[in-house]
Design a protein around this motif. Structure first.
Motif, PDB file in Angstrom:
ATOM      1  N   TRP A  59       0.870  -1.179   0.000  1.00  0.00           N
ATOM      2  CA  TRP A  59       0.000   0.000   0.000  1.00  0.00           C
ATOM      3  C   TRP A  59       0.903   1.223   0.000  1.00  0.00           C
ATOM      4  N   TRP A  60       1.194   1.743  -1.203  1.00  0.00           N
ATOM      5  CA  TRP A  60       2.088   2.909  -1.265  1.00  0.00           C
ATOM      6  C   TRP A  60       1.433   4.106  -0.581  1.00  0.00           C
ATOM      7  N   ALA A  61       0.108   4.232  -0.741  1.00  0.00           N
ATOM      8  CA  ALA A  61      -0.644   5.261  -0.018  1.00  0.00           C
ATOM      9  C   ALA A  61      -1.483   4.536   1.023  1.00  0.00           C
ATOM     10  N   ASN A  62      -1.490   5.024   2.242  1.00  0.00           N
ATOM     11  CA  ASN A  62      -2.327   4.409   3.274  1.00  0.00           C
ATOM     12  C   ASN A  62      -2.835   5.493   4.221  1.00  0.00           C
ATOM     13  N   VAL A  63      -3.876   5.160   4.964  1.00  0.00           N
ATOM     14  CA  VAL A  63      -4.403   6.072   5.989  1.00  0.00           C
ATOM     15  C   VAL A  63      -4.555   5.259   7.265  1.00  0.00           C
ATOM     16  N   GLU A  64      -3.849   5.652   8.330  1.00  0.00           N
ATOM     17  CA  GLU A  64      -3.864   4.886   9.575  1.00  0.00           C
ATOM     18  C   GLU A  64      -4.463   5.710  10.703  1.00  0.00           C
ATOM     19  N   THR A  65      -5.102   4.996  11.659  1.00  0.00           N
ATOM     20  CA  THR A  65      -5.684   5.681  12.812  1.00  0.00           C
ATOM     21  C   THR A  65      -4.613   5.832  13.884  1.00  0.00           C
ATOM     22  N   LYS A  66      -4.289   7.056  14.231  1.00  0.00           N
ATOM     23  CA  LYS A  66      -3.297   7.294  15.279  1.00  0.00           C
ATOM     24  C   LYS A  66      -3.996   7.485  16.612  1.00  0.00           C
ATOM     25  N   PRO A  67      -3.417   7.049  17.745  1.00  0.00           N
ATOM     26  CA  PRO A  67      -2.019   6.685  17.879  1.00  0.00           C
ATOM     27  C   PRO A  67      -1.711   5.196  17.726  1.00  0.00           C
ATOM     28  N   TYR A  68      -2.716   4.298  17.639  1.00  0.00           N
ATOM     29  CA  TYR A  68      -2.388   2.871  17.690  1.00  0.00           C
ATOM     30  C   TYR A  68      -2.109   2.257  16.325  1.00  0.00           C
ATOM     31  N   GLY A  69      -2.795   2.769  15.300  1.00  0.00           N
ATOM     32  CA  GLY A  69      -2.656   2.170  13.980  1.00  0.00           C
ATOM     33  C   GLY A  69      -1.330   2.512  13.340  1.00  0.00           C
ATOM     34  N   GLY A  70      -0.937   1.691  12.369  1.00  0.00           N
ATOM     35  CA  GLY A  70       0.296   1.975  11.651  1.00  0.00           C
ATOM     36  C   GLY A  70       0.509   0.925  10.587  1.00  0.00           C
ATOM     37  N   TYR A  71       1.039   1.355   9.441  1.00  0.00           N
ATOM     38  CA  TYR A  71       1.360   0.418   8.367  1.00  0.00           C
ATOM     39  C   TYR A  71       2.771   0.697   7.899  1.00  0.00           C
TER      40      TYR A  71
END
Ligand code: SF4
Ligand code: SF4
Length: 422
Positions: A59-71
């Motif tokens: 996934w060159w572009a991604n959207v993560e939920t902070k603070p716990y998410g991450g890719y």
């Protein structure tokens, strides 16, 4: 290692190659306050570039939920911890944000990933401090989606009493990410094959697939983890900044530079991308009416993502208003308070420039303001605030007008005969 000037850090730093700067630099501003995590950007990129066999986890572009998410999972916590271990208690900024273009955020006194690597037990074994994520850390690009931080000592639940600004007791936010096409790319610095290069015309960072042998040194080195290994070709791949669109070679572009696919797809209108003029010393050349120059260097509402890593990323973010400032400070550096204050009570020009986001897919090179009538007066946080219906006009590379729009969005009412258009 050669000394280079990193203006985001306000100081010289060590980098494996001598400085070389492009004529223009691919850069972007994302307004986190507007992102709704619809993932249209993510899918626009996926369906353009990474839909093939062997790219399933990519996934060159991604959207993560902070603070716990991450890719990949915990990418930023892991590199922050490595830096802290290398320089305990020393990762600090001195001074305060000001008007010095060589040090607009003050001076970073800590160690970058290029410097901290020298403190490893076996210095010289790597050019950049980093780590290789485990395979399973790439498996769940949207892990911890919508999970908030609870109140101190409480479980991660939403606050039954509701929340209010400035800082929410329970919070999360969406962090949209692509490769930052850094001015001092860690991926490029680490590649033993010399397979990674930065284009002199637009600063886009690319991996030459013919040269790459899949050693994954770039994957290990990129602190943002935006270079990704592909098992079936045994090479690494990364965001190519949709370079045919930037070059005006997209069939729809009529020869004009178009913004990338992830920008063009953005439903929340959070994204603006451009090509900023560079000075010979690697700072941004003054270009007062370029919208990115204005947002980063004049209004100072948009800040670099983890500037302390030292790569001089070219992705800038308008920080979310409801998140605790110490967290934002860690992520965006010392300019956070100023940026939040400015965004919460925008002046006339900033309010107009914020209307430029996503009215067109063409890259905006210059804007112009035309003052309009007063709409209303109000107060924000006890301060008087006046809204004017100004017009902002966007111009393209060749000076042609792309569009004009107003602060007061026109209201369209669907006629009764078309009440249900589905
Ligand atoms: S974000 Fe990572 S992959 Fe992109 S240019 Fe910077 S170091 Fe390289
Ligand atoms: S398309 Fe825009 S609003 Fe939707 S997730 Fe991506 S950045 Fe956020």
């Amino acid at each position: 290692m050669a000394p280079v000037h990193n203006w985001q850090l306000g100081r010289e730093m060590a980098y494996p190659y001598a400085p070389a700067y492009p004529e223009r630099q691919f850069a972007f501003v994302f307004n986190i306050n507007r992102c709704i995590a619809c993932q249209s950007c993510t899918m626009a990129c996926k369906s353009t570039w990474t839909f093939s066999k062997g790219q399933e986890h990519m996934w060159w572009a991604n959207v993560e939920t902070k603070p716990y998410g991450g890719y990949p999972q915990s990418w930023d916590v892991k590199i922050l911890e490595q830096l802290e271990r290398a320089n305990p208690g020393g990762q600090v900024w001195r001074g305060s944000p000001g008007n010095d273009p060589q040090a607009p955020y003050g001076r970073f006194e800590g160690q970058t990933i290029f410097e901290a690597v020298e403190r490893l037990p076996e210095p010289g074994s790597s050019r950049v401090l980093g780590y290789l994520p485990a395979d399973d850390e790439w498996n769940s690009p949207n892990i911890w989606e919508d999970n908030p931080v609870g109140q101190r000592g409480a479980p991660r639940t939403y606050d039954a009493e509701g929340v209010s600004l400035p800082t929410h007791k329970t919070w999360f936010f969406y962090l949209a990410r692509i490769c930052n096409h850094c001015s001092y790319p860690a991926c490029l610095a680490a590649c033993p094959r010399g397979a990674i290069y930065k284009r002199p015309e637009d600063g886009i960072v690319l991996i030459d697939q013919e040269q790459c042998r899949g050693y994954r040194k770039c994957v290990e080195a990129c602190p943002y983890k935006k270079s990704i290994y592909r098992g079936n070709t045994r090479t690494s791949e990364k965001c190519v900044a949709c370079y045919p669109r930037i070059e005006g070679r997209d069939p729809e572009s009529n020869g004009q530079p178009l913004e990338t696919r992830c920008m063009a797809a953005c439903i929340g209108q959070i994204r603006m991308q451009g090509l900023v003029k560079m000075s010979r010393d690697g700072t941004w050349a003054e270009d007062r009416y370029n919208p990115l120059y204005y947002l980063v260097h004049v209004a100072k509402v948009a800040l670099p993502l983890y500037p302390q890593f030292g790569t001089e990323p070219n992705g800038y973010y308008i920080p979310p208003r409801w998140v605790p400032v110490d967290y934002l400070h860690q992520m965006f550096g010392p300019g956070v308070e100023q940026a939040l204050e400015r965004y919460a009570r925008p002046d006339r020009e900033l309010l107009a420039v914020l209307q430029l986001f996503r009215r067109s897919n063409r890259i905006i090179f210059r804007y112009e303001l035309q003052e309009g009538p007063k709409l209303y007066e109000t107060t924000i946080a006890g301060h008087p605030f006046t809204v004017y219906n100004d017009t902002v006009i966007a111009y393209g590379r060749d000076g042609d007008e792309i569009f004009r729009t107003q602060v007061d969005e026109p209201l369209h009412v669907r006629p009764p005969q078309h009440q249900n258009s589905i």
